[in-house]
Design a protein around this motif. Structure first.
Motif, short mmCIF file in Angstrom:
data_model
loop_
_atom_site.label_atom_id
_atom_site.label_comp_id
_atom_site.label_asym_id
_atom_site.label_seq_id
_atom_site.Cartn_x
_atom_site.Cartn_y
_atom_site.Cartn_z
N ILE A 1 3.89 16.74 -7.74
CA ILE A 1 4.45 17.53 -6.64
C ILE A 1 5.92 17.81 -6.85
CG2 ILE A 1 2.79 16.63 -4.96
CD1 ILE A 1 5.03 14.92 -3.79
N VAL A 2 6.50 17.18 -7.86
CA VAL A 2 7.91 17.46 -8.12
C VAL A 2 7.99 18.61 -9.12
CG1 VAL A 2 8.72 15.15 -7.59
CG2 VAL A 2 7.94 15.68 -9.90
N GLU A 3 9.15 19.16 -9.19
CA GLU A 3 9.34 20.30 -10.09
C GLU A 3 10.53 20.01 -10.98
OE1 GLU A 3 7.57 23.19 -11.59
OE2 GLU A 3 6.82 22.61 -9.61
N TYR B 1 -0.18 11.17 -7.86
CA TYR B 1 0.04 12.56 -7.46
C TYR B 1 1.51 12.94 -7.33
CZ TYR B 1 1.29 11.45 -2.66
OH TYR B 1 1.95 11.00 -1.56
N ILE B 2 2.38 11.96 -7.16
CA ILE B 2 3.79 12.34 -6.99
C ILE B 2 4.37 12.97 -8.26
CG2 ILE B 2 4.28 10.71 -5.12
CD1 ILE B 2 5.73 8.93 -7.14
N PRO C 1 2.02 4.65 -4.16
CA PRO C 1 0.86 5.54 -4.30
C PRO C 1 -0.21 5.04 -5.25
CG PRO C 1 2.85 6.54 -5.23
CD PRO C 1 3.27 5.33 -4.49
N LYS D 1 6.98 19.37 -13.06
CA LYS D 1 5.96 18.33 -13.00
C LYS D 1 6.18 17.39 -14.18
CE LYS D 1 2.32 21.42 -11.18
NZ LYS D 1 2.86 21.48 -9.84
N ILE E 1 10.71 9.93 -11.80
CA ILE E 1 11.11 11.05 -10.95
C ILE E 1 12.58 10.92 -10.55
CG2 ILE E 1 10.79 12.07 -8.66
CD1 ILE E 1 7.78 11.48 -9.03
N ALA F 1 -2.16 2.76 -3.13
CA ALA F 1 -2.80 3.52 -2.06
C ALA F 1 -4.05 4.20 -2.60
CB ALA F 1 -1.84 4.54 -1.48
N GLU F 2 -3.92 4.81 -3.77
CA GLU F 2 -5.07 5.49 -4.34
C GLU F 2 -6.16 4.49 -4.75
OE1 GLU F 2 -4.01 8.43 -7.35
OE2 GLU F 2 -2.44 9.24 -6.05
N VAL G 1 0.80 -1.23 0.00
CA VAL G 1 0.00 0.00 0.00
C VAL G 1 0.82 1.26 0.00
CG1 VAL G 1 -2.34 0.31 0.85
CG2 VAL G 1 -0.60 -0.72 2.34
N SER G 2 2.09 1.17 0.33
CA SER G 2 2.80 2.44 0.37
C SER G 2 3.12 2.95 -1.03
CB SER G 2 4.04 2.37 1.26
OG SER G 2 4.75 1.22 1.00
N ASP H 1 -7.86 3.34 -1.58
CA ASP H 1 -8.66 4.44 -1.09
C ASP H 1 -10.00 4.49 -1.81
OD1 ASP H 1 -8.40 6.36 0.80
OD2 ASP H 1 -7.86 7.93 -0.59
#
Lengths: 327, 327
Positions: A276-278, A272-273, A72, A280, A246, A75-76, A69-70, A79
Motif C-alpha cells: 500500500i505504500v508507494e 499487505y503494508i 499485520p 511498493k 517502509i 493479524a493475518e 495482533v496489531s 485471521d
DNA sequence: CGCTTGTGTGGAACGCGTTCCACATCCGCT
DNA sequence: AGCGGATGTGGAACGCGTTCCACACAAGCG
C-alpha cells in the motif's frame, strides 16, 4: 435455566433418551423424538456446553499465542488460522503475550487447567525447558520449542538468500541489515544468518542493527531506524522486516534519495503494508495462510491423538519483486 | 490426571479441606496446609477449570466479534481489549464473522451454551430482532443492536463534520465520498450522513460510492477505487476509510496529481497505516484504545451483574492533520 | 461448670450432560 | 414354541471441584 432433566420430565422420557437424541447416538423412537423436540422448544433448552466439556475433558478451544495482533503478520496469521480451525469445530482464544511477561506462562497453564485443548505458539520467551514439561498438544510456529513439539516454519535460510542475492545483483555494496529478535538457533533467525553470510562472502559492507525481541510497536521501530540513520553509515541497500523497511524507505525519500536508484530495499514478511505504500516494496513473502493451515492441521491432529506425520514442516517463501529494487 | 480426591487422599485430609485451601475460603490449619501443598506438588495437581466452570456457570471467556482481524482497525481494537480484559481475568475468544455468514449466529449461540460469559460485538449482520432475544451480557461497539444492549461508540457525526469542514476549508469543490457499509441508522453511518449533509449544504459536488458491508479485503477496496476512478468524476477531495483513502492517494500520485495541491484527502479511522505512507494521510482518528477500554468495562460490569451506568457511551474522534490536506 | 464463639474437618449433595447397563418389546426365523 | 437380534428406554454412576452442613474440640467468659 432449563436443564436436560427438565426436558426429560416435560417430555415424559428419561434423561438418557434426551441425551441420545441430542447427540444422535443410540436408538430413539419417532414418538420420543417428537415429544423431546416439543419439550426443547417449549423450555427453550440449549445444552450446557460446560457440562459436556467436563465429561469429555475437552473444551474445543485452541489458544493461539502471538506477541501482538496489531502486527499485520500476526493479524493475518490469526485471521487464517481462525478460519481454518472454525471449520474443524474449534474456537480460537487469542493470547497477546508482549504486553506482559507473565502472560505466556499463564496462557500455557490453561492447557493443564483444561481450558484449552491445544496451543499454537508464535512466541518463545519461556524457552525449551519450560515447554518440554508440557505433555499436551502444542505446535510451534517459526521457532523451536523442544524436540517433542512439532514446528511449522518457513525456509528462512532460502528467504535470506533470496534477499541477499537480489541486493547483490542490484549492485549494493553497503547494506543496512536490521536483525530480528530472538535466539540465534530459532528457524526465524536463519534469514539473518544466511543473509549476513552471503553479504560477508561477497565482501559487502553491512551495518547490523539488533532489535529487541519484545517490541513490535511502531514507536520502537521508528526509534530503531532513527538510531541506524544517525550512525552515519552510508547505505545503498536495506534488508528488514516490512514495517522497518517502509520506515527506511520513507526516510530515504525525505532525504531525496531515489528508490531504487540510490537505495534498494528488500522487506521480509511481505504483508499487505508493503503493497500500500508507494513505491511498493520488494519483499520476501511468507506464506502466512499456508503457515496457518499447516499449524491448524497439526494441532488438530495432535488433539485427535494422532501423531503428526512430520515433526517439522518447512514451507517456501517467495520473492515478490516490486519497485524498491531494480526491475 | 490427578484429581482433587487424589490430593485429599495423599494428604490424608478431606476434599473439602483441599478445596478450601485452594480457594482460600474457610478454615485450614497450618498442618493441613503443608500436607496439601506437598501432595499437590507430588501429584503435580492443577485444578480442572472445566469442573469449576460447570459449578460456577461461567467460563471466564468473552467472545469478541469482528468482521476480520486483518483489518487494522479491528486488529488494534482486539489488541487493546484483550489487554484490558486480561487484567480483569477474562480471556478473549476471537470471532471473525466475515468469512462465513453463519459464524455470527454460531458465536452468539455460545452465550446460551455457557461457553462464553459475554459478547462484545463489532458486527451486526443479524439485526436487532435477533439480538433482542438474547438475555445474556452483550455490548455493541459502534452499532445499535437493540434497546437493551449497551453501546460504546464514537461521535461519528462530529467526525464526519470535521472531515467535511476541513475539505471545504481546503477549497474542495468536487469530492469523492466512499460510504461505508451498513444500515443507515447505525452510529457508524452518521459520519456519512453528516459529511454528505454538509457537502450538500455547501453545494459541493460529490460522487458517492457505496461499499458492501461484508467485504473488508484489499481486493475489494482496490476494485472499488477502480470503479470510482473509471466513473470519470473529476475530484479534488476524497473522504474514505483509511485503506481506500490510501489507495486513492496512490492512484492520484500515479496520475501525477499533486497531493495536497490538486487533491485533498481525509481518511476515516486513522489507524497506523495512514502514518506509514508518504505523504502521511490526514485522518479523523477513532479513539480505538478508549473504545476498547469502555467496551471492556461495560461487558465486565454486565457479567458481574451490575447495570451499566450508561446505555450509550459516546467518545470523541479527533482530527489529525497530516500532509494530504493543506497546512 | 455450662455456654458461646472460633477454628477446623470430612463428606454428601450439587451442577449438568454422557455413557453404560439392565431390562423390555417386537420381529423374523427355524 | 424358542431363540437371536434389532429397537428402545430409564436411570444410576460418572467427570471434578465447590459448597454446605453436621460435628468436634479448644478457648474465653460469667
Amino acid at each position: 435455566m432449563a436443564g436436560i432433566k427438565d426436558v426429560a420430565k416435560y417430555a415424559g422420557v428419561g434423561v438418557g433418551t434426551v441425551s441420545r437424541m441430542i447427540n444422535g447416538s443410540g436408538y430413539v423412537s419417532e414418538e420420543s423424538r417428537e415429544k423431546i423436540q416439543a419439550a426443547m422448544k417449549a423450555l427453550d433448552y440449549t445444552p450446557n456446553e460446560l457440562a459436556r466439556n467436563l465429561y469429555r475433558k475437552k473444551s474445543g478451544i485452541i489458544a493461539v499465542l502471538v506477541p501482538n495482533v496489531s502486527n499485520p503478520f500476526f493479524a493475518e496469521f490469526i485471521d487464517s488460522i481462525e478460519e481454518e480451525l472454525y471449520v474443524d469445530g474449534f474456537k480460537v482464544m487469542l493470547c497477546n503475550t508482549a504486553k506482559n511477561s507473565g502472560a505466556e506462562a499463564e496462557y500455557l497453564d490453561m492447557l493443564k487447567r483444561h481450558i484449552v485443548d491445544g496451543v499454537v505458539s508464535c512466541v518463545s520467551s519461556l524457552g525449551e525447558q519450560y515447554y518440554s514439561t508440557i505433555k499436551k498438544p502444542v505446535v510451534a510456529v517459526d521457532r523451536y520449542l523442544g524436540d517433542n513439539i512439532p514446528v511449522v516454519t518457513v525456509d528462512h535460510r532460502e528467504g535470506g538468500r533470496m534477499a541477499a542475492e537480489l541486493l547483490i545483483e542490484n549492485g549494493c555494496r553497503n547494506v543496512l541489515h536490521f536483525r530480528g529478535a530472538g535466539d540465534i538457533d530459532t528457524p526465524y533467525y536463519d534469514r539473518h544468518s544466511e543473509f549476513q553470510r552471503i553479504m560477508d562472502e561477497n565482501n559487502i559492507r553491512t551495518y547490523c542493527y539488533d532489535l529487541a525481541w519484545d517490541r513490535m510497536d511502531s514507536e520502537y521501530y521508528i526509534e530503531a531506524v532513527d538510531k541506524a540513520m544517525q550512525s552515519g553509515f552510508a547505505f545503498d541497500g536495506v534488508f528488514a522486516v516490512d514495517r522497518i523497511a517502509i520506515e527506511c524507505m520513507n526516510r530515504c525519500l525525505k532525504q531525496n534519495k531515489r528508490i531504487p536508484e540510490d537505495v534498494k530495499i528488500v522487506a521480509y514478511d511481505g504483508t499487505y503494508i508493503t503493497d500500500i505504500v508507494e513505491p511498493k516494496v520488494t519483499a520476501v513473502v511468507q506464506p502466512i495462510e499456508l503457515l496457518a493451515r499447516e499449524a491448524a492441521k497439526t494441532i488438530t491432529a495432535l488433539i485427535a491423538g494422532k501423531d503428526p506425520e512430520q515433526m517439522k514442516i518447512v514451507l517456501k517463501a517467495t520473492l515478490r519483486k516490486r519497485s524498491t529494487t531494480l526491475p
